[in-house]
Motif scaffolding. Structure first.
Motif, mmCIF file in Angstrom:
data_model
loop_
_atom_site.group_PDB
_atom_site.id
_atom_site.type_symbol
_atom_site.label_atom_id
_atom_site.label_comp_id
_atom_site.label_asym_id
_atom_site.label_seq_id
_atom_site.Cartn_x
_atom_site.Cartn_y
_atom_site.Cartn_z
ATOM 1 N N PHE A 36 -23.006 55.586 -7.050
ATOM 2 C CA PHE A 36 -23.588 55.564 -8.393
ATOM 3 C C PHE A 36 -22.901 54.512 -9.262
ATOM 4 O O PHE A 36 -23.540 53.864 -10.089
ATOM 5 N N GLU A 37 -21.600 54.319 -9.041
ATOM 6 C CA GLU A 37 -20.838 53.337 -9.812
ATOM 7 C C GLU A 37 -21.491 51.955 -9.744
ATOM 8 O O GLU A 37 -21.547 51.237 -10.732
ATOM 9 N N TYR A 38 -21.980 51.561 -8.574
ATOM 10 C CA TYR A 38 -22.627 50.249 -8.485
ATOM 11 C C TYR A 38 -24.151 50.322 -8.533
ATOM 12 O O TYR A 38 -24.798 49.396 -8.993
ATOM 13 N N ALA A 39 -24.733 51.436 -8.103
ATOM 14 C CA ALA A 39 -26.192 51.554 -8.125
ATOM 15 C C ALA A 39 -26.733 51.702 -9.551
ATOM 16 O O ALA A 39 -27.905 51.426 -9.807
ATOM 17 N N SER A 40 -25.877 52.110 -10.479
ATOM 18 C CA SER A 40 -26.291 52.246 -11.876
ATOM 19 C C SER A 40 -26.070 50.954 -12.660
ATOM 20 O O SER A 40 -26.392 50.881 -13.847
ATOM 21 N N ASP A 41 -25.550 49.937 -12.006
ATOM 22 C CA ASP A 41 -25.269 48.657 -12.648
ATOM 23 C C ASP A 41 -26.446 47.702 -12.431
ATOM 24 O O ASP A 41 -26.784 47.375 -11.291
ATOM 25 N N GLU A 42 -27.045 47.273 -13.519
ATOM 26 C CA GLU A 42 -28.235 46.407 -13.452
ATOM 27 C C GLU A 42 -27.971 45.128 -12.658
ATOM 28 O O GLU A 42 -28.791 44.720 -11.833
ATOM 29 N N GLU A 43 -26.827 44.503 -12.876
ATOM 30 C CA GLU A 43 -26.543 43.237 -12.192
ATOM 31 C C GLU A 43 -26.448 43.427 -10.673
ATOM 32 O O GLU A 43 -26.958 42.618 -9.897
ATOM 33 N N THR A 44 -25.801 44.500 -10.245
ATOM 34 C CA THR A 44 -25.666 44.775 -8.813
ATOM 35 C C THR A 44 -27.019 45.106 -8.192
ATOM 36 O O THR A 44 -27.332 44.644 -7.094
ATOM 37 N N ALA A 45 -27.828 45.886 -8.884
ATOM 38 C CA ALA A 45 -29.091 46.374 -8.319
ATOM 39 C C ALA A 45 -30.244 45.373 -8.427
ATOM 40 O O ALA A 45 -31.265 45.528 -7.757
ATOM 41 N N THR A 46 -30.092 44.342 -9.223
ATOM 42 C CA THR A 46 -31.198 43.435 -9.541
ATOM 43 C C THR A 46 -32.060 43.048 -8.356
ATOM 44 O O THR A 46 -33.279 43.148 -8.402
ATOM 45 N N TYR A 47 -31.465 42.597 -7.270
ATOM 46 C CA TYR A 47 -32.239 42.078 -6.148
ATOM 47 C C TYR A 47 -32.353 43.057 -4.985
ATOM 48 O O TYR A 47 -32.891 42.706 -3.941
ATOM 49 N N VAL A 48 -31.850 44.281 -5.181
ATOM 50 C CA VAL A 48 -31.747 45.174 -4.039
ATOM 51 C C VAL A 48 -32.605 46.437 -4.154
ATOM 52 O O VAL A 48 -33.357 46.769 -3.250
ATOM 53 N N PHE A 49 -32.492 47.141 -5.267
ATOM 54 C CA PHE A 49 -33.185 48.423 -5.422
ATOM 55 C C PHE A 49 -33.288 48.760 -6.908
ATOM 56 O O PHE A 49 -32.597 48.153 -7.731
ATOM 57 N N PRO A 50 -34.127 49.738 -7.255
ATOM 58 C CA PRO A 50 -34.206 50.155 -8.657
ATOM 59 C C PRO A 50 -32.862 50.749 -9.129
ATOM 60 O O PRO A 50 -32.170 51.412 -8.366
ATOM 61 N N VAL A 51 -32.518 50.483 -10.370
ATOM 62 C CA VAL A 51 -31.284 51.002 -10.947
ATOM 63 C C VAL A 51 -31.312 52.531 -10.921
ATOM 64 O O VAL A 51 -32.340 53.148 -11.181
ATOM 65 N N HIS A 52 -30.178 53.123 -10.614
ATOM 66 C CA HIS A 52 -30.045 54.578 -10.651
ATOM 67 C C HIS A 52 -29.544 54.956 -12.044
ATOM 68 O O HIS A 52 -28.515 54.460 -12.501
ATOM 69 N N TYR A 53 -30.284 55.854 -12.698
ATOM 70 C CA TYR A 53 -29.913 56.271 -14.051
ATOM 71 C C TYR A 53 -29.143 57.580 -14.075
ATOM 72 O O TYR A 53 -28.467 57.885 -15.050
ATOM 73 N N ARG A 54 -29.269 58.356 -13.006
ATOM 74 C CA ARG A 54 -28.582 59.648 -12.922
ATOM 75 C C ARG A 54 -27.942 59.761 -11.543
ATOM 76 O O ARG A 54 -28.441 59.182 -10.579
ATOM 77 N N ILE A 55 -26.896 60.533 -11.437
ATOM 78 C CA ILE A 55 -26.241 60.755 -10.139
ATOM 79 C C ILE A 55 -27.244 61.349 -9.142
ATOM 80 O O ILE A 55 -27.170 61.084 -7.946
ATOM 81 N N GLU A 56 -28.207 62.097 -9.657
ATOM 82 C CA GLU A 56 -29.230 62.687 -8.775
ATOM 83 C C GLU A 56 -30.084 61.604 -8.116
ATOM 84 O O GLU A 56 -30.556 61.789 -6.986
ATOM 85 N N ASP A 57 -30.285 60.461 -8.798
ATOM 86 C CA ASP A 57 -31.015 59.341 -8.190
ATOM 87 C C ASP A 57 -30.248 58.846 -6.961
ATOM 88 O O ASP A 57 -30.838 58.543 -5.918
ATOM 89 N N THR A 58 -28.956 58.750 -7.102
ATOM 90 C CA THR A 58 -28.104 58.281 -6.006
ATOM 91 C C THR A 58 -28.092 59.291 -4.871
ATOM 92 O O THR A 58 -28.212 58.924 -3.694
ATOM 93 N N GLU A 59 -27.962 60.563 -5.195
ATOM 94 C CA GLU A 59 -27.981 61.598 -4.156
ATOM 95 C C GLU A 59 -29.295 61.589 -3.393
ATOM 96 O O GLU A 59 -29.307 61.691 -2.156
ATOM 97 N N ALA A 60 -30.399 61.414 -4.105
ATOM 98 C CA ALA A 60 -31.714 61.358 -3.448
ATOM 99 C C ALA A 60 -31.809 60.130 -2.546
ATOM 100 O O ALA A 60 -32.373 60.198 -1.439
ATOM 101 N N SER A 61 -31.268 59.018 -2.995
ATOM 102 C CA SER A 61 -31.269 57.800 -2.195
ATOM 103 C C SER A 61 -30.444 57.984 -0.920
ATOM 104 O O SER A 61 -30.863 57.589 0.174
ATOM 105 N N ILE A 62 -29.289 58.581 -1.052
ATOM 106 C CA ILE A 62 -28.435 58.833 0.109
ATOM 107 C C ILE A 62 -29.151 59.746 1.099
ATOM 108 O O ILE A 62 -29.191 59.465 2.301
ATOM 109 N N ALA A 63 -29.726 60.831 0.597
ATOM 110 C CA ALA A 63 -30.406 61.780 1.489
ATOM 111 C C ALA A 63 -31.627 61.148 2.154
ATOM 112 O O ALA A 63 -31.848 61.309 3.357
ATOM 113 N N GLY A 64 -32.416 60.411 1.371
ATOM 114 C CA GLY A 64 -33.674 59.874 1.874
ATOM 115 C C GLY A 64 -33.544 58.628 2.721
ATOM 116 O O GLY A 64 -34.410 58.345 3.558
ATOM 117 N N TYR A 65 -32.469 57.874 2.553
ATOM 118 C CA TYR A 65 -32.320 56.634 3.313
ATOM 119 C C TYR A 65 -31.189 56.717 4.343
ATOM 120 O O TYR A 65 -31.394 56.458 5.518
#
Length: 190
Positions: A36-65
């Motif tokens: 979440f520390e880097y997935a919530s950062d716009e600059e890091t996520a710009t070319y890779v994936f949608p920004v995560h706004y909540r820790i739950e976004d990151t947990e869902a990404s981890i579980a689903g991918y």
């Protein structure tokens, strides 16, 4: 007769890979805060994936991918402190004996050769154990730093695909770089 390779078995036996500074290993829900520390950062996520706004976004990404289909997908952990600072994957096309590498890294660790170190290990796995003939990666032309990582891996530009896709509402042009098994062998001759 062509040798049959069980790609899933080889990847399953190589879920943990070690380099001088890094442990490449499966991503788990325990990594949610670090990711979440880097997935919530716009600059890091710009070319890779949608920004995560909540820790739950990151947990869902981890579980689903990462957890749903873990083979060939690795968290990049620093050996010095156990912190997961990014991820890298090797997506194998068994039919054509090629693979694509994708990666993302916490921007606090950019410029230290970390992705190149992890990428070399996956390319070595691809050529030496999976018997691949080519490994490639692609990047948005507006993100040349990603291309510099590919250069460090010994990849050569193979082509540019104009209007390759829509990324976050913008038309993106992709640059493809790759390395063949012969190039890899030539680079690693003693």
């Amino acid at each position: 007769m062509e040798m049959m390779i069980n790609y899933n078995l080889i990847l399953a036996k190589n879920q943990y890979l070690s380099t001088e500074r890094l442990l490449l290993r499966p991503v788990t829900l325990n990594d949610a805060e670090d990711m979440f520390e880097y997935a919530s950062d716009e600059e890091t996520a710009t070319y890779v994936f949608p920004v995560h706004y909540r820790i739950e976004d990151t947990e869902a990404s981890i579980a689903g991918y990462f957890i749903k289909d873990p083979l060939g997908k690795y968290g990049i952990e620093l050996k010095e402190n156990g912190k997961m600072i990014g991820s890298i994957d090797l997506r194998v096309d068994e039919t054509n004996r090629i693979a694509e590498i994708g990666y993302t890294l916490n921007k606090a660790y950019w410029g230290r050769g970390i992705v190149a170190e992890a990428g070399r290990t996956l390319i070595q796995l691809g050529f030496e154990k999976l018997n691949l003939v080519r490994v490639y990666a692609k990047y948005d032309i507006d993100n040349p730093n990603s291309g510099k990582v590919m250069d460090k891996l010994g990849m050569k530009e193979e082509g540019i695909i104009p209007n390759a896709r829509i990324s976050k509402g913008k038309i993106a042009t992709d640059v493809i770089k790759g390395i063949t098994v012969r190039d890899w062998e030539d680079m690693n001759k003693q």
